[in-house]
Scaffold this motif. Sequence first.
Motif, PDB file in Angstrom:
ATOM      1  N   VAL A 182       0.831  -1.199   0.000  1.00 23.12           N
ATOM      2  CA  VAL A 182       0.000   0.000   0.000  1.00 23.12           C
ATOM      3  C   VAL A 182       0.871   1.257   0.000  1.00 23.12           C
ATOM      4  O   VAL A 182       0.583   2.237  -0.707  1.00 23.12           O
ATOM      5  CB  VAL A 182      -0.948   0.003   1.223  1.00 23.12           C
ATOM      6  N   GLU A 183       1.930   1.241   0.783  1.00 20.92           N
ATOM      7  CA  GLU A 183       2.827   2.394   0.844  1.00 20.92           C
ATOM      8  C   GLU A 183       3.420   2.694  -0.536  1.00 20.92           C
ATOM      9  O   GLU A 183       3.502   3.853  -0.952  1.00 20.92           O
ATOM     10  CB  GLU A 183       3.937   2.122   1.861  1.00 20.92           C
ATOM     11  N   TYR A 184       3.823   1.667  -1.252  1.00 15.12           N
ATOM     12  CA  TYR A 184       4.369   1.855  -2.599  1.00 15.12           C
ATOM     13  C   TYR A 184       3.300   2.422  -3.527  1.00 15.12           C
ATOM     14  O   TYR A 184       3.566   3.325  -4.337  1.00 15.12           O
ATOM     15  CB  TYR A 184       4.885   0.516  -3.133  1.00 15.12           C
ATOM     16  N   MET A 185       2.068   1.897  -3.400  1.00 14.99           N
ATOM     17  CA  MET A 185       0.972   2.394  -4.230  1.00 14.99           C
ATOM     18  C   MET A 185       0.684   3.861  -3.956  1.00 14.99           C
ATOM     19  O   MET A 185       0.487   4.661  -4.880  1.00 14.99           O
ATOM     20  CB  MET A 185      -0.289   1.565  -3.973  1.00 14.99           C
ATOM     21  N   ALA A 186       0.665   4.213  -2.675  1.00 16.13           N
ATOM     22  CA  ALA A 186       0.373   5.602  -2.310  1.00 16.13           C
ATOM     23  C   ALA A 186       1.461   6.541  -2.813  1.00 16.13           C
ATOM     24  O   ALA A 186       1.175   7.628  -3.335  1.00 16.13           O
ATOM     25  CB  ALA A 186       0.233   5.719  -0.792  1.00 16.13           C
ATOM     26  N   THR A 187       2.717   6.132  -2.697  1.00 20.98           N
ATOM     27  CA  THR A 187       3.846   6.966  -3.127  1.00 20.98           C
ATOM     28  C   THR A 187       3.851   7.178  -4.630  1.00 20.98           C
ATOM     29  O   THR A 187       4.238   8.241  -5.125  1.00 20.98           O
ATOM     30  CB  THR A 187       5.176   6.321  -2.687  1.00 20.98           C
ATOM     31  N   ASN A 188       3.396   6.153  -5.365  1.00 22.71           N
ATOM     32  CA  ASN A 188       3.453   6.215  -6.829  1.00 22.71           C
ATOM     33  C   ASN A 188       2.079   6.447  -7.465  1.00 22.71           C
ATOM     34  O   ASN A 188       1.926   6.274  -8.676  1.00 22.71           O
ATOM     35  CB  ASN A 188       4.066   4.928  -7.367  1.00 22.71           C
ATOM     36  N   SER A 189       1.110   6.857  -6.647  1.00 21.94           N
ATOM     37  CA  SER A 189      -0.243   7.169  -7.146  1.00 21.94           C
ATOM     38  C   SER A 189      -0.843   6.025  -7.960  1.00 21.94           C
ATOM     39  O   SER A 189      -1.346   6.204  -9.079  1.00 21.94           O
ATOM     40  CB  SER A 189      -0.214   8.462  -7.992  1.00 21.94           C
ATOM     41  N   ALA A 216       5.991  -6.120  -5.998  1.00 25.60           N
ATOM     42  CA  ALA A 216       7.264  -6.717  -5.582  1.00 25.60           C
ATOM     43  C   ALA A 216       8.293  -6.708  -6.701  1.00 25.60           C
ATOM     44  O   ALA A 216       9.504  -6.684  -6.442  1.00 25.60           O
ATOM     45  CB  ALA A 216       7.046  -8.144  -5.096  1.00 25.60           C
ATOM     46  N   GLU A 217       7.836  -6.703  -7.937  1.00 24.07           N
ATOM     47  CA  GLU A 217       8.772  -6.672  -9.062  1.00 24.07           C
ATOM     48  C   GLU A 217       9.530  -5.347  -9.137  1.00 24.07           C
ATOM     49  O   GLU A 217      10.669  -5.302  -9.562  1.00 24.07           O
ATOM     50  CB  GLU A 217       8.031  -6.927 -10.377  1.00 24.07           C
ATOM     51  N   GLY A 218       8.871  -4.243  -8.702  1.00 23.85           N
ATOM     52  CA  GLY A 218       9.522  -2.954  -8.849  1.00 23.85           C
ATOM     53  C   GLY A 218       9.887  -2.253  -7.555  1.00 23.85           C
ATOM     54  O   GLY A 218      10.581  -1.232  -7.584  1.00 23.85           O
ATOM     55  N   CYS A 219       9.447  -2.811  -6.423  1.00 22.46           N
ATOM     56  CA  CYS A 219       9.688  -2.155  -5.134  1.00 22.46           C
ATOM     57  C   CYS A 219      10.892  -2.793  -4.443  1.00 22.46           C
ATOM     58  O   CYS A 219      10.833  -3.939  -4.000  1.00 22.46           O
ATOM     59  CB  CYS A 219       8.450  -2.266  -4.245  1.00 22.46           C
ATOM     60  N   CYS A 220      11.975  -2.048  -4.358  1.00 21.50           N
ATOM     61  CA  CYS A 220      13.197  -2.587  -3.752  1.00 21.50           C
ATOM     62  C   CYS A 220      12.992  -2.935  -2.279  1.00 21.50           C
ATOM     63  O   CYS A 220      13.558  -3.916  -1.786  1.00 21.50           O
ATOM     64  CB  CYS A 220      14.342  -1.590  -3.905  1.00 21.50           C
ATOM     65  N   ASN A 221      12.179  -2.152  -1.573  1.00 19.12           N
ATOM     66  CA  ASN A 221      11.959  -2.422  -0.151  1.00 19.12           C
ATOM     67  C   ASN A 221      11.282  -3.766   0.067  1.00 19.12           C
ATOM     68  O   ASN A 221      11.656  -4.530   0.961  1.00 19.12           O
ATOM     69  CB  ASN A 221      11.103  -1.307   0.469  1.00 19.12           C
ATOM     70  N   ARG A 245      11.279  -6.287  -2.073  1.00 21.09           N
ATOM     71  CA  ARG A 245      12.215  -7.333  -2.493  1.00 21.09           C
ATOM     72  C   ARG A 245      13.226  -7.627  -1.388  1.00 21.09           C
ATOM     73  O   ARG A 245      13.565  -8.793  -1.134  1.00 21.09           O
ATOM     74  CB  ARG A 245      12.936  -6.924  -3.785  1.00 21.09           C
ATOM     75  N   ARG A 246      13.701  -6.573  -0.720  1.00 18.87           N
ATOM     76  CA  ARG A 246      14.627  -6.783   0.395  1.00 18.87           C
ATOM     77  C   ARG A 246      13.929  -7.475   1.560  1.00 18.87           C
ATOM     78  O   ARG A 246      14.515  -8.365   2.194  1.00 18.87           O
ATOM     79  CB  ARG A 246      15.223  -5.449   0.836  1.00 18.87           C
ATOM     80  N   GLU A 247      12.709  -7.070   1.844  1.00 16.55           N
ATOM     81  CA  GLU A 247      11.952  -7.688   2.933  1.00 16.55           C
ATOM     82  C   GLU A 247      11.737  -9.174   2.678  1.00 16.55           C
ATOM     83  O   GLU A 247      11.851 -10.000   3.584  1.00 16.55           O
ATOM     84  CB  GLU A 247      10.595  -6.982   3.083  1.00 16.55           C
ATOM     85  N   LEU A 248      11.452  -9.499   1.443  1.00 16.01           N
ATOM     86  CA  LEU A 248      11.232 -10.900   1.072  1.00 16.01           C
ATOM     87  C   LEU A 248      12.545 -11.671   0.944  1.00 16.01           C
ATOM     88  O   LEU A 248      12.549 -12.903   1.059  1.00 16.01           O
ATOM     89  CB  LEU A 248      10.469 -10.987  -0.250  1.00 16.01           C
ATOM     90  N   GLY A 249      13.626 -10.960   0.676  1.00  9.22           N
ATOM     91  CA  GLY A 249      14.898 -11.642   0.456  1.00  9.22           C
ATOM     92  C   GLY A 249      15.021 -12.222  -0.939  1.00  9.22           C
ATOM     93  O   GLY A 249      15.624 -13.286  -1.123  1.00  9.22           O
ATOM     94  N   ILE A 250      14.440 -11.539  -1.943  1.00 10.99           N
ATOM     95  CA  ILE A 250      14.525 -12.014  -3.327  1.00 10.99           C
ATOM     96  C   ILE A 250      15.966 -11.864  -3.814  1.00 10.99           C
ATOM     97  O   ILE A 250      16.526 -10.763  -3.793  1.00 10.99           O
ATOM     98  CB  ILE A 250      13.588 -11.208  -4.245  1.00 10.99           C
ATOM     99  N   PRO A 251      16.602 -12.940  -4.250  1.00  8.15           N
ATOM    100  CA  PRO A 251      17.992 -12.835  -4.709  1.00  8.15           C
ATOM    101  C   PRO A 251      18.131 -11.980  -5.974  1.00  8.15           C
ATOM    102  O   PRO A 251      17.186 -11.850  -6.758  1.00  8.15           O
ATOM    103  CB  PRO A 251      18.379 -14.298  -4.998  1.00  8.15           C
ATOM    104  N   HIS A 255      16.659 -12.736  -9.745  1.00  5.93           N
ATOM    105  CA  HIS A 255      15.434 -13.524  -9.667  1.00  5.93           C
ATOM    106  C   HIS A 255      14.226 -12.628  -9.916  1.00  5.93           C
ATOM    107  O   HIS A 255      14.193 -11.468  -9.503  1.00  5.93           O
ATOM    108  CB  HIS A 255      15.287 -14.173  -8.293  1.00  5.93           C
ATOM    109  N   GLY A 256      13.226 -13.170 -10.591  1.00 12.04           N
ATOM    110  CA  GLY A 256      11.972 -12.480 -10.785  1.00 12.04           C
ATOM    111  C   GLY A 256      10.903 -13.034  -9.873  1.00 12.04           C
ATOM    112  O   GLY A 256      10.971 -14.195  -9.457  1.00 12.04           O
ATOM    113  N   VAL A 257       9.921 -12.204  -9.534  1.00 16.97           N
ATOM    114  CA  VAL A 257       8.760 -12.649  -8.755  1.00 16.97           C
ATOM    115  C   VAL A 257       7.673 -13.025  -9.747  1.00 16.97           C
ATOM    116  O   VAL A 257       7.182 -12.178 -10.492  1.00 16.97           O
ATOM    117  CB  VAL A 257       8.269 -11.532  -7.809  1.00 16.97           C
ATOM    118  N   TYR A 258       7.282 -14.299  -9.749  1.00 15.04           N
ATOM    119  CA  TYR A 258       6.399 -14.806 -10.790  1.00 15.04           C
ATOM    120  C   TYR A 258       5.051 -15.305 -10.279  1.00 15.04           C
ATOM    121  O   TYR A 258       4.176 -15.627 -11.097  1.00 15.04           O
ATOM    122  CB  TYR A 258       7.104 -15.920 -11.565  1.00 15.04           C
ATOM    123  N   ALA A 259       4.863 -15.388  -8.982  1.00 14.67           N
ATOM    124  CA  ALA A 259       3.574 -15.812  -8.443  1.00 14.67           C
ATOM    125  C   ALA A 259       3.500 -15.426  -6.978  1.00 14.67           C
ATOM    126  O   ALA A 259       4.534 -15.309  -6.298  1.00 14.67           O
ATOM    127  CB  ALA A 259       3.366 -17.322  -8.594  1.00 14.67           C
TER     128      ALA A 259
END
Length: 268
Positions: free
Chosen positions: A148-155, A222-227, A229-235, A238-242
């Motif tokens: 939600v925070e990412y959505m609010a920041t990027n309208s 999650a594909e575009g939000c670095c925060n 991706r870091r929270e999830l620990g995406i290497p 790697h892409g988030v696909y599901a």
Amino acid sequence: MFADKDICKRCGACLDECPFDLIVEDGEGFPKLRPAAKKTCINCGHCVAVCPVGAVTLPEMPAVTAGLAPAQCAALDRDLKLSPAQADQFLSGRRSVRTYRDKVVPEEVLTHLFSVSSFAPSAKNGQPAQWIVTRTPQATRRLAGMTVEYMATNSIMPGVVKNWERGVDKILHGAPHVAVAHAPEDGFNPAEDCALAAAYLELAAHAHGLGACWAGFLMEVAEGCCNIRRELGIPEGHGVYAALMLGYPKYRYKRIPTRKTVEIDWLD
């Protein structure tokens, strides 16, 4: 791969079913691997699964080499086979669940569901899907809040943001768990493979009385939000696909809604 000549009936099923035609007959008509076949074999287990007498073993399968499974795989139990009517109702009765009970799913149950999902088809049997799963509703809600925070920041999706501010979660719908599938971007077909694994996971959840629903907002952000991706620990790479919400449904569905008539073009 090798065959027990004491019980092998030389029926040729393993030769016919090998995806890469790696099995040939030896001088006595028994199956054997072609020279250099180990470099091409994807350890799919077709030869093991199709043998009518259990003569074929494939010790190179990953679970076997890791000591997690016996070289001789378990036989299918015919008593557990679904009838066509049962399968039709099971598949037609699946629903995307968006209301959940306030109850955590035991970790051993979730682990079993992911084990079942690993049997989804994948390109060259690569099984690339790797999962990140929240253990607690608090962790799940934290990811929803970051989305939600990412959505609010990027309208993006202002209606979803307003609902969140009113205490209504339209991101993960109050689910106790969310599972995110990621895989190397340079794989053969990572998006398709992860989608199939997620579909198997959703059906396995349905079979065990759990509800699931694709978490599209989280997956896309999650594909575009670095925060996130870091929270999830995406290497890196790697892409988030599901992404799937998981939990016990608050309500039980009693009927099967209709669907549009399938459009089919037949070719002769």
